[in-house]
Design an enzyme around this catalytic site. Structure first.
Site, short mmCIF file in Angstrom:
data_model
loop_
_atom_site.label_atom_id
_atom_site.label_comp_id
_atom_site.label_asym_id
_atom_site.label_seq_id
_atom_site.Cartn_x
_atom_site.Cartn_y
_atom_site.Cartn_z
CD GLU A 23 -9.43 3.78 -6.75
OE1 GLU A 23 -8.56 2.99 -7.09
OE2 GLU A 23 -10.53 3.87 -7.34
CD GLU B 77 -10.34 4.14 -14.08
OE1 GLU B 77 -9.91 3.34 -13.23
OE2 GLU B 77 -11.39 4.80 -13.93
#
Length: 924
Positions: A496, A771
C-alpha cells in the site's frame, strides 16, 4: 539527521549571552534563523516572489519588532561592503518577521541572491545586520535544453527488469567558477559525477501527481568537477512511476519507459558558460541491480558490478546507445519540501537463531528504511534479507500482514574481502531482519538499520513524569517519521504505502507540533489540487494511482476533507496565508461537490463512505455499540469544511464568499439537528464519535451541549474509561471532554492501559502507533492480517491534545502562527511534571511545570516579537508570584486578571517563572 539551523544557532549563542556584562546583555538584539519560503539557503527554487523570514533574539522582555530593513544583492560582497544592493527595502514600519514578501526587481533564473535583515524594536534599539543568507533560482521552462533519454524501448519495459546505468563523457578546460546540475526523471534516479554520488537526497525526484507535476532537483557540483576528462552518470529505478503500486498489484501506472533529463551548467572564471545535457550522445547498459521494487525489495548481483563506470578513464565501447523518450505532459517544478534522506542508524539489540533457521536481528525500533549488510564470503553466495515488524509466537518473522509485499532484499557476493550493500530504490517497514545464507557467523556489524524519512526538522518536544506517556510520544514521532516519506503514507510495510487523505488530515495538527511540516504539506497539497477531479471530488489517496473515474473512488467525507482541513491547519500553525490562498479554489470545489452530493436536504447519504474507520468492533456487525452512522459523519464533515471555507474566505478578504458559506454552514447545522439530535441531547447512535464530532464542529444548540457532553462522559465512564472511536472520532474525543468540563474523564482515557486504549499497544511492546487498537490481541493472537499495520500514525492524533493540555502549548486562532500563544498546562492523571517546547517561526516557545507539594510552578519562554496568554488553573491573583514577587508592575507582564477560578496573565516575550503559592487540590 539534518539540524534545524535556528536551534543550532540558539544553542551556540545562549552560553555567549551569559558571559556578557548586564548592560550589554540588556542591549542585545539580533536577527538570525533566516529562511526563504520553507528552507534555509535553498538552491533551485522557482518561486518568483519568495517570502523571507527571520527570528529575533533579545534578552529583554517584551521585545517587539517595530521596523525592519531588508537588502538583497547578487553578490555577498555588495552586502557586506555597503555597495548598492539590488534591492533595499529601506526602513519599513512593520512588526512582520515571518513570510515577508520580497518586493525587489523580478528575479532571474539560475541566479543566486544574497540577503540580510536588521530590525528595530519598540524601544528604539536597532540590531546589527544579520549574517548574509541566500536563495538561488532554478530553471524556467525555456531554460531547459536537455532531452529526455533512456534505454531503448523493449518488451521488458512492462516487466520488472534490471536498473539501467547511463553515462556521458565531457571535458573541462578552464577554471570553474560554479557548476549546477539540474535533474529529473521518469522513475527514480541516482546521479554521479566523476564516481561520486551527487547529493544525499533519496527517492528523487520524489512522488507527485506525475501526469501534472514532476519535480526536479538542483545540485551544486562545483567541487566535483576536475580539469580534463569528466563523467556524469546515473542509475534509474522503477519507483512509484512504473513499479508495483497500489493494492491491486498494478505496474506501469504512470508510464512504461524509464527516462532522465539532466542539464549540467558550468560557469567558468573567464565568464564563459557551457552546458552538458542529456541527449543521444549518452550510453547505457544494465546495472547489477537486477530488480528493484518498492513493495518487493531489491535483488543485487555484485558479480556484475562495473568498477569505475561513472569515472574516467573507463572503456564503455560495449555499452549501447540511449534513445529519446517522449517528454511527459507534466509541468516541471522545483522541489520546495525537505528531501528524503538517511536520518538515523540503528544497531541490533539482539541476534538470535529463529526456528525457521534464519538469523533474526532485532533493531529495537519499528521504522522505515533498509538494512546495511556487511559481509565476507565466496563469490556467488546469496544472502537474503526479509523484513517484518513483529515476530510470531514461535519467534519467526511475522509477514502475513504484508499481504503481497515481499519486503525482501537479495545480495549475491562478488567475493571481495569485504562487501557492504545498501539497496537503491526500495524501502521497508520493519523492526526485525531475518537473514538467510550468511557465509559466516553474524555479529553486531553484520546488519545496521538505516532509517530514512523526509528530512523534516523536529521542532517539538514533549516529556512528562510518566514513562508510558513518554513512550506514547516516542511512538507518535516514530510513526510520523516512518510515514512522512515525500508523501504522508498510511503505512511503510505492506503493498500500500499510499498518501491516504483521511490519515493525513486527522494527524496534521499533531504533525505540526512534532515537526516543521509546512513545506512538506505545501508540496503535497499541490498534488491534492492537481489530482482533484474537475467536479471537485478529491480521491482517497494523493497522488492517486487508484483511478478516479469510478464511483468507488469518488470523494468521501473525512478523507476528501483533507482539501480544506490541512490548508486551514497550516494557516493556524504557521500563518501561511499564501498557501491558504493557493488552495482556496480546491477548498471551495470540494465543499461545493459535497454540497451537491448531500442535495437540497443537506444530509449527505448517497455513495460510499469510510465512516469512523476502525472504530472499536466497527467491522463486526454483531456489535453495534460503537458504530456511528455514515450519514451523520458525512454531514458533520460537510458542515465543518463549509465552516472552514467561510473562515478562509474571511481571512482572504472574500466577504461575499464568507457570508455565503457561513449561511450554508448554519443551514447544514440546522438540518443536522433536525435529523440526528434529540431535544434531550442524544446525538445519532449515542456513540462517542457522534458526540465528539457534533460538539467539536459546533453543530449543537448551545443549550444542548452540556447534556450531550454529559452523555459522552457517561458512556466513557460506563466503559471503565475505554474509548470506542475510530480514525475520525479519536482526534476530537479528549478535546471535547476537556472543553466541556470533563477533564478527569479525558485524563482517565489517556492513562488507560488495557485494551482498547492508546497505552495498550505500549504494554505489548509497540514502538510506533498501530493501525488497530488490537493489532496484537490480549491473548497474543494477531488481528486480521489483511489490514493490520504496526506503523500507522492516525491514532497518534492524540498528540496535539497532549501538547496543548499537558504541555500547555497552543496557538491563538485569532493570531495565527504562534504570533500570540496560549500557555495553559493542566496537571492530571497523577503527573507531577511535564514540559513541552515548540520551535515556531518566531523562535522557541516553551512550557515546563512541576508540582512541589501544594505549589504549582510554571516556567515559560516566549519568543521575541510574540506574546502569550498564560492561564494558571485553580488560582487566585493574590497567590501568584512571578520571579518571586507579585504580578503587579512586573516587567513584561502586560495584564493579569481573575477569570472565574483561574488566573490569566498576558505577557510579552521573555522568560517567566510563575508559582501558585497555595494551589487548590483539584487535580482531575
Amino acid at each position: 539527521m539534518a539540524y534545524n539551523t535556528t536551534v543550532v544557532l540558539r544553542i551556540l549563542i545562549a552560553p555567549l549571552l551569559t558571559l556578557l556584562p548586564a548592560a550589554q546583555l540588556h542591549a542585545q538584539l539580533t536577527a538570525l534563523g533566516l529562511r526563504v519560503e520553507y528552507l534555509t539557503n535553498p538552491i533551485g527554487i522557482d518561486v518568483v516572489q519568495p517570502r523571507l523570514s527571520w527570528q529575533i533574539v533579545s534578552a529583554t522582555r517584551n521585545t517587539m519588532q517595530a521596523a525592519y530593513q531588508l537588502q538583497v544583492a547578487t553578490s555577498e560582497a555588495s552586502l557586506t561592503r555597503g555597495a548598492n544592493p539590488l534591492w533595499d527595502s529601506g526602513k519599513v514600519t512593520s512588526d512582520a518577521s515571518v513570510f515577508v514578501d520580497y518586493a525587489g526587481p523580478p528575479v532571474a533564473s539560475r541566479t543566486r541572491y544574497y540577503w540580510r535583515v536588521r530590525v528595530w524594536d519598540t524601544s528604539g534599539r536597532v540590531s546589527p545586520w544579520s549574517p548574509p543568507a541566500f536563495w538561488e533560482t532554478g530553471l524556467q521552462p525555456a531554460d531547459w535544453t536537455a532531452e529526455w533519454i533512456g534505454p531503448p524501448a523493449t518488451a521488458a519495459d512492462s516487466l520488472p527488469s534490471p536498473s539501467p546505468f547511463l553515462r556521458r563523457a565531457f571535458r573541462v578546460g578552464d577554471a570553474v567558477r560554479s557548476a549546477r546540475l539540474y535533474v529529473t526523471s521518469l522513475g527514480l534516479y541516482e546521479v554521479y559525477l566523476n564516481g561520486q554520488r551527487v547529493g544525499d537526497q533519496l527517492f528523487t525526484p520524489g512522488w507527485t501527481s506525475y501526469r501534472r507535476r514532476l519535480q526536479y532537483q538542483t545540485y551544486d557540483v562545483t567541487a566535483l568537477l576536475r580539469s580534463g576528462a569528466n563523467i556524469v552518470g546515473a542509475i534509474l529505478g522503477d519507483g512509484w512511476y512504473r513499479g508495483n503500486l497500489g493494492f491491486f498489484r498494478q505496474r506501469n501506472l504512470y508510464g512504461r519507459r524509464l527516462g532522465i533529463r539532466a542539464q549540467l551548467e558550468i560557469r567558468y572564471e573567464s565568464g564563459r558558460t557551457e552546458r552538458v545535457v542529456s541527449d543521444t550522445g549518452w550510453k547505457t547498459t544494465a546495472s547489477p541491480v537486477l530488480g528493484s521494487d518498492i513493495y518487493g525489495g531489491e535483488t543485487y548481483d555484485a558479480r556484475r558490478e562495473l568498477s569505475g563506470w561513472a569515472s574516467a578513464p573507463y572503456d564503455d565501447h560495449e555499452w549501447g546507445s540511449v534513445a529519446l523518450v517522449d517528454p511527459p505532459g507534466s509541468a516541471l517544478v522545483a522541489s520546495l519540501s525537505p528531501p528524503v534522506r538517511r536520518v538515523r542508524e540503528l544497531h541490533p539489540v539482539t541476534i538470535r537463531r529463529a526456528p525457521s533457521g534464519e538469523t533474526v536481528f532485532d533493531l529495537g525500533q519499528n521504522f522505515t528504511g533498509w538494512a546495511r549488510l556487511n559481509v565476507r564470503g565466496p563469490a556467488g553466495t546469496t544472502v537474503t534479507m526479509r523484513f517484518g515488524e513483529v515476530l510470531d509466537k514461535d519467534g519467526n518473522l511475522y509477514t502475513a500482514n504484508l499481504r503481497a509485499a515481499a519486503q525482501t532484499d537479495r545480495y549475491t557476493l562478488s567475493g571481495k574481502a569485504r562487501e557492504v550493500y545498501e539497496p537503491h530504490f526500495t524501502f521497508h517497514g520493519f523492526r526485525y531482519v531475518a537473514v538467510a545464507g550468511l557465509p559466516g557467523p553474524p555479529d553486531s556489524t553484520t546488519i545496521t538499520g538505516i532509517a530514512v524519512s523526509s528530512d523534516i526538522a523536529q521542532t517539538g518536544t514533549f516529556v512528562t513524569s510518566d514513562s508510558l506517556l513518554n513512550q506514547l510520544q516516542h511512538n507518535i514521532v516514530w510513526g510520523q517519521r516512518s510515514n512522512f516519506l515525500d508523501v504522508p503514507t498510511d503505512c511503510p510495510q505492506r503493498d500500500e504505502r499510499l498518501g491516504w487523505t483521511g490519515d493525513a488530515q486527522v494527524f496534521a495538527r499533531t504533525a505540526a507540533f512534532n515537526m516543521d511540516v509546512n513545506g512538506f504539506f505545501a508540496k503535497w497539497l499541490g498534488d491534492v489540487a492537481a489530482d482533484q477531479d474537475p467536479s471537485g471530488s478529491v480521491p482517497w489517496v494523493i497522488p492517486n494511482p487508484l483511478g478516479g473515474d469510478s464511483v468507488r473512488f469518488a470523494g468521501t467525507a473525512g478523507w476528501s476533507d483533507v482539501a480544506v482541513i490541512i490548508p486551514w491547519t497550516m494557516y493556524l500553525t504557521y500563518g501561511d496565508r499564501r498557501l491558504l490562498e493557493r488552495q482556496y479554489p480546491s477548498m471551495r470545489a470540494w465543499v461545493d461537490y459535497a454540497h451537491r452530493r448531500a442535495g437540497t436536504g443537506l444530509i449527505w447519504r448517497p455513495g460510499w463512505q469510510f465512516g469512523d474507520w476502525l472504530a472499536l468492533h466497527s467491522d463486526d456487525p454483531s456489535y453495534p455499540g460503537a458504530t456511528t452512522g455514515t450519514d451523520l459523519i458525512a454531514t458533520a464533515f460537510l458542515a465543518h469544511s463549509t465552516d472552514l471555507v467561510s473562515r478562509t474566505a474571511a481571512v482572504l478578504g472574500r466577504t461575499d464568499d464568507a457570508a455565503s458559506y457561513r449561511a450554508l454552514f448554519r443551514a447544514i447545522r440546522e438540518a443536522f439537528d433536525r435529523e440526528f439530535v434529540s431535544r434531550t441531547g442524544r446525538v445519532g447512535e449515542n456513540t462517542q464519535t457522534a458526540y465528539a464530532l457534533a460538539i467539536a464542529f459546533d453543530l449543537l444548540p448551545d443549550s444542548l451541549v452540556p447534556a450531550a457532553a454529559g452523555r459522552l462522559a457517561q458512556d466513557v465512564a460506563a466503559r471503565e474509561h475505554h474509548l470506542t472511536t475510530g480514525f475520525l472520532g479519536t482526534p476530537y474525543l479528549l478535546h471535547v471532554l476537556g472543553a466541556t468540563g470533563h477533564m478527569a474523564d479525558a485524563f482517565a482515557l489517556l492513562a488507560q492501559r488495557t485494551y482498547p486504549s492508546w497505552l495498550y499497544p505500549i504494554t505489548r511492546g509497540a514502538t510506533t502507533m498501530w493501525e488497530r487498537w488490537d493489532g496484537i490481541r490480549p491473548d497474543s493472537s494477531f488481528e486480521d492480517p489483511g489490514m493490520n499495520s504496526f506503523n500507522h500514525y492516525a491514532f497518534g492524533a492524540v498528540g496535539d491534545w497532549m501538547y496543548q493540555n499537558i504541555g500547555g502549548i497552543d496557538v491563538d486562532p485569532a493570531v495565527p502562527g504562534y504570533r500570540r500563544a496560549r500557555i495553559a498546562p493542566r496537571p492530571g492523571a497523577g503527573l507531577t511534571s511535564a514540559s513541552a517546547s515548540l520551535e515556531t517561526g518566531y523562535g522557541t516557545l516553551t512550557s515546563a511545570w512541576r508540582l512541589d507539594g501544594p505549589r504549582f510552578a510554571l516556567d515559560v519562554t516566549i519568543p521575541a516579537n510574540t506574546s502569550a496568554e498564560v492561564t494558571l488553573w485553580d488560582a487566585r491573583l493574590a497567590d501568584v508570584r512571578e520571579g518571586g514577587v507579585g504580578l503587579t508592575g512586573r516587567d513584561g507582564v502586560r495584564a493579569a486578571r481573575q477569570r472565574g477560578p483561574d488566573v490569566v496573565v498576558d505577557v510579552g516575550s521573555g522568560r517567566y517563572s510563575f508559582v501558585v503559592m497555595a494551589r487548590a487540590e483539584k487535580q482531575p
